[in-house]
Design an enzyme around this catalytic site. Structure first.
Site, PDB file in Angstrom:
ATOM      1  N   GLY A  40       0.985  -1.401  -0.044  1.00 32.22           N
ATOM      2  CA  GLY A  40      -0.027  -0.064   0.016  1.00 32.22           C
ATOM      3  C   GLY A  40       0.882   1.357   0.062  1.00 32.22           C
ATOM      4  N   SER A 284     -17.588  16.484   0.828  1.00 34.32           N
ATOM      5  CA  SER A 284     -16.787  16.644   2.019  1.00 34.32           C
ATOM      6  C   SER A 284     -17.991  16.942   3.203  1.00 34.32           C
ATOM      7  CB  SER A 284     -15.640  17.635   1.826  1.00 34.32           C
ATOM      8  OG  SER A 284     -15.105  18.002   3.131  1.00 34.32           O
ATOM      9  N   ARG A 330     -20.836  11.764  12.354  1.00 34.45           N
ATOM     10  CA  ARG A 330     -21.589  11.106  11.030  1.00 34.45           C
ATOM     11  C   ARG A 330     -22.373  10.076  11.213  1.00 34.45           C
ATOM     12  NH1 ARG A 330     -15.678  10.554   7.518  1.00 34.45           N
ATOM     13  NH2 ARG A 330     -15.518  12.654   7.199  1.00 34.45           N
ATOM     14  N   HIS A 401     -18.772   4.524   3.474  1.00 32.03           N
ATOM     15  CA  HIS A 401     -17.547   5.056   3.440  1.00 32.03           C
ATOM     16  C   HIS A 401     -16.347   4.360   3.932  1.00 32.03           C
ATOM     17  CE1 HIS A 401     -15.008   8.538   2.940  1.00 32.03           C
ATOM     18  NE2 HIS A 401     -14.825   9.061   4.262  1.00 32.03           N
ATOM     19  N   ARG A 435     -15.578   6.793  13.242  1.00 33.50           N
ATOM     20  CA  ARG A 435     -14.800   7.665  13.258  1.00 33.50           C
ATOM     21  C   ARG A 435     -15.244   9.119  12.888  1.00 33.50           C
ATOM     22  NH1 ARG A 435     -12.020  10.126   8.702  1.00 33.50           N
ATOM     23  NH2 ARG A 435     -13.346   9.123   7.312  1.00 33.50           N
TER      24      ARG A 435
END
Length: 637
Positions: A40, A284, A330, A401, A435
């Site tokens: 990665g 965003s 969120r 997400h 998160r």
């Protein structure tokens, strides 16, 4: 198996500093004797490769894209958190720590989160020194803006392309080491298996995506920084190439998988517009600073937004959560959007959408100010939808997400396979059940720049590593397994495309393990997924051959892993009889519809062990202790 998180003793603010001092070091002359394999090249992997090579290690770096610059970190928009307190608004390392633990609904490890908050202040200095063009105030100091789950402004940003700019900083550092010969770069190369020798991670089996050749790479330690697994849902905000194969291969070789059901729903995405879509586009979270979210008061109101008077609009986040308003975390914002749409008050052709309206901000600040802050995001929205968000409200709806689950790691970021370290979104460690926005970039860079250089050195200095070559039986076994797995997919000669199976799996996951879960739905999914997986292996059609470029074969191998991962996600969600963060079990909610945790029964990390094909995975538990931030019912009202 006894899980040992290796959390240092002592006060939380001193744990990391004392731990760093106690870690063993590799002297500079010996570093060149070690080879580290890094999978990665996003923020975590790119930062790790550059930093380890700068220290003197030999690094092999692998990415399935044609360049590290195309890693999915580039898609991050809104910003990166750091407790600099430039705004003098009450921020501190402890407050960032507190907000992150609370935002994760008390399902994260305190010691890891505090370390992340500490390191955050160094990240900004590092990136600014690299030339990352953070936004600045008129006087020249770095600017900050607000993000969900916080009442202070701690998010540093570069318009709506923060991830791209941070990645370019890491990429430049990585390219410098490539030029110096300390990093050997392998683009268009995918890890398809892990080599474990005498219980330690010692190498990789990779596939060259251009030639199709299987290749063996051996080293002294392995670092996985391959991102998350949101594409198990088919439709998500992730790039189509993002996948779970690297961590899933490691899981099947003995690495425990932590909290697989913890997936994040982002509240600010462009709604689905048809069955032809292959992915979704994120808008965003920073837009929620100036955009107000609303729906019509009356169900079934199909008037254009400009025809709905102010008194007939429901600014439901401001109404329900007056302290945080549109900047609730969120998971809270996503569930609230789903609730108003379930009431029949959604907007747009599918009625699965809510308005994100900038008219108040434009009147207050002027169009030019809004364009300066969000111009590239507005342009992107207009190109995709055909609507001008300066004159009509955006339409948004939640979508899959980020994934908070990932391979279990200890405080040193090492998995249950010695010698295999896991960074960034690929591990489970810092975010709990949800998160907070602008924390992914923070974690990726903290892991890559500031944590792994210390902890991997301690492992290498403390571990006797025998020489391993291509003839070792474990290497031969891994090579054989990888080849057989690909040949089996090529030999199926079925009638259905890979995408058709993936799309069907994604619908099952979204309906039963998405924004809301319940026992009946999860049991139904656990019955349907194995049936669909068996049908996939019997009836998938993979055109082409194993030699040369074959993207259908790439996708088929990844979807085969997604089937197994999806089953584990549903099993974990069914086992966790509580609601917390992004895991919302409908049976466990407050009268107001908020998540209701069960701290007595489920204050632990669920770590699952692979026990073989056709066998149930075994659950191990790492108890979570909260000595600094005592769990309470989350409230953003």
């Amino acid at each position: 198996m006894q899980l040992n998180a290796k959390i240092p003793e002592g006060p939380i603010e001193k744990k990391w500093d004392q731990h760093r001092f106690n870690l063993k070091l590799v002297n500079p002359a010996n570093k060149r004797k070690y080879t580290i394999l890094v999978v990665g090249t996003g923020l975590a992997g790119g930062a790790a490769s550059a930093t380890l090579a700068e220290l003197g290690y030999n690094v092999k770096s692998f990415c399935f894209q044609d360049s590290p610059r195309r890693a999915h970190s580039i898609a991050a928009q809104g910003g990166i958190n750091a407790a600099k307190n430039y705004q003098n608004d009450g921020d501190s390392i402890y407050r960032l720590f507190y907000d992150t633990v609370k935002g994760g609904d008390y399902r994260a490890r305190e010691a890891n989160v505090y370390r992340l908050a500490q390191i955050s202040v160094n990240i900004i200095d590092q990136c600014a020194a690299q030339g990352v063009p953070f936004a600045r105030e008129y006087g020249g100091v770095l600017a900050n803006r607000s993000f969900g789950g916080a009442q202070v402004s701690r998010t540093f940003y570069a318009r709506g392309q923060t991830g791209q700019q941070l990645l370019l900083g890491a990429y430049q550092a990585l390219e410098r080491q490539i030029g110096l010969g300390k990093v050997k770069m392998y683009p268009r190369t995918e890890m398809i298996d892990l080599i474990v020798v005498d219980g330690k991670a010692r190498g990789l089996i990779t596939r060259n995506l251009i030639t199709g050749a299987l290749e063996t790479h051996l080293g002294d330690a392995v670092v996985l920084a391959s991102g998350g697994y949101g594409n198990v849902f088919f439709l998500s905000t992730n790039a189509k190439g993002s996948n779970a194969t690297a961590i899933w291969r490691a899981h099947k070789r003995g690495a425990l998988f932590g909290n697989p059901c913890f997936t994040q729903i982002h509240p600010t995405c462009i709604p689905v517009s048809g069955d032809y879509q292959s992915k979704l586009t994120l808008m965003s979270e920073s837009l929620r600073n100036d955009g107000r979210i609303w729906v019509p008061v009356t169900a079934g109101d199909t008037r254009a937004p400009e025809l709905i008077p102010e008194g007939e609009r429901d600014y439901y986040l401001e109404r329900r959560y007056p302290s945080f308003g549109n900047l609730v975390p969120r998971d809270v914002a996503s569930r609230a959007a789903k609730a108003v749409c379930d009431e029949g008050r959604g907007v747009g052709p599918t009625r699965l959408g809510v308005y994100l309206d900038f008219s108040d901000a434009i009147r207050r600040l002027g169009k030019a100010a809004i364009a300066e802050r969000y111009g590239n995001l507005f342009d992107m929205y207009e190109r995709i939808t055909g609507d001008d968000p300066y004159s009509v409200p955006m339409r948004i709806y939640p979508a899959i997400h980020y994934t908070m689950g990932g391979l279990w790691v200890d405080y040193n970021l090492m998995s249950t396979i010695p010698g295999m370290f896991v960074l960034g979104e690929a591990n489970f460690s810092d975010h709990g059940a949800n998160r907070l926005g602008a924390s992914a970039l923070m974690q990726g860079l903290a892991d890559g720049y500031f944590i792994i250089p210390y902890t991997i050195g301690d492992y290498l200095a403390s571990t006797k590593l025998d020489r391993v070559d291509d003839l070792h039986p474990a290497v031969r076994d891994a090579e054989r397994d990888a080849g057989e797995r690909l040949n089996k997919l090529l030999a199926t000669s079925g009638s259905r495309t890979v995408d058709s199976f993936h799309r069907e799996l994604g619908k099952i996951m979204w309906e039963h393990c998405g924004m809301a879960r319940n026992a009946a739905g999860l049991r139904g999914a656990l019955a349907r997924i194995p049936e669909l997986r068996e049908q996939f292996h019997r009836d998938v059609r993979v055109s082409g051959t194993g030699t040369g470029l074959n993207q259908e074969l790439e996708k088929a191998a990844r979807v085969a892993d997604f089937f197994e991962l999806a089953e584990l996600m549903c099993r974990d969600a069914l086992d966790r009889e509580e609601s917390c963060g992004g895991h919302f079990r409908e049976e466990h909610q407050t009268p107001e519809g908020e998540a209701r945790r069960d701290d007595q029964g489920f204050s632990y990390v669920a770590a699952w062990a692979w026990r073989g094909e056709g066998k149930a995975q075994e659950l191990f538990k790492e108890p979570l202790q909260f000595n600094e931030v005592h769990p309470t019912q989350r409230s953003y009202k």
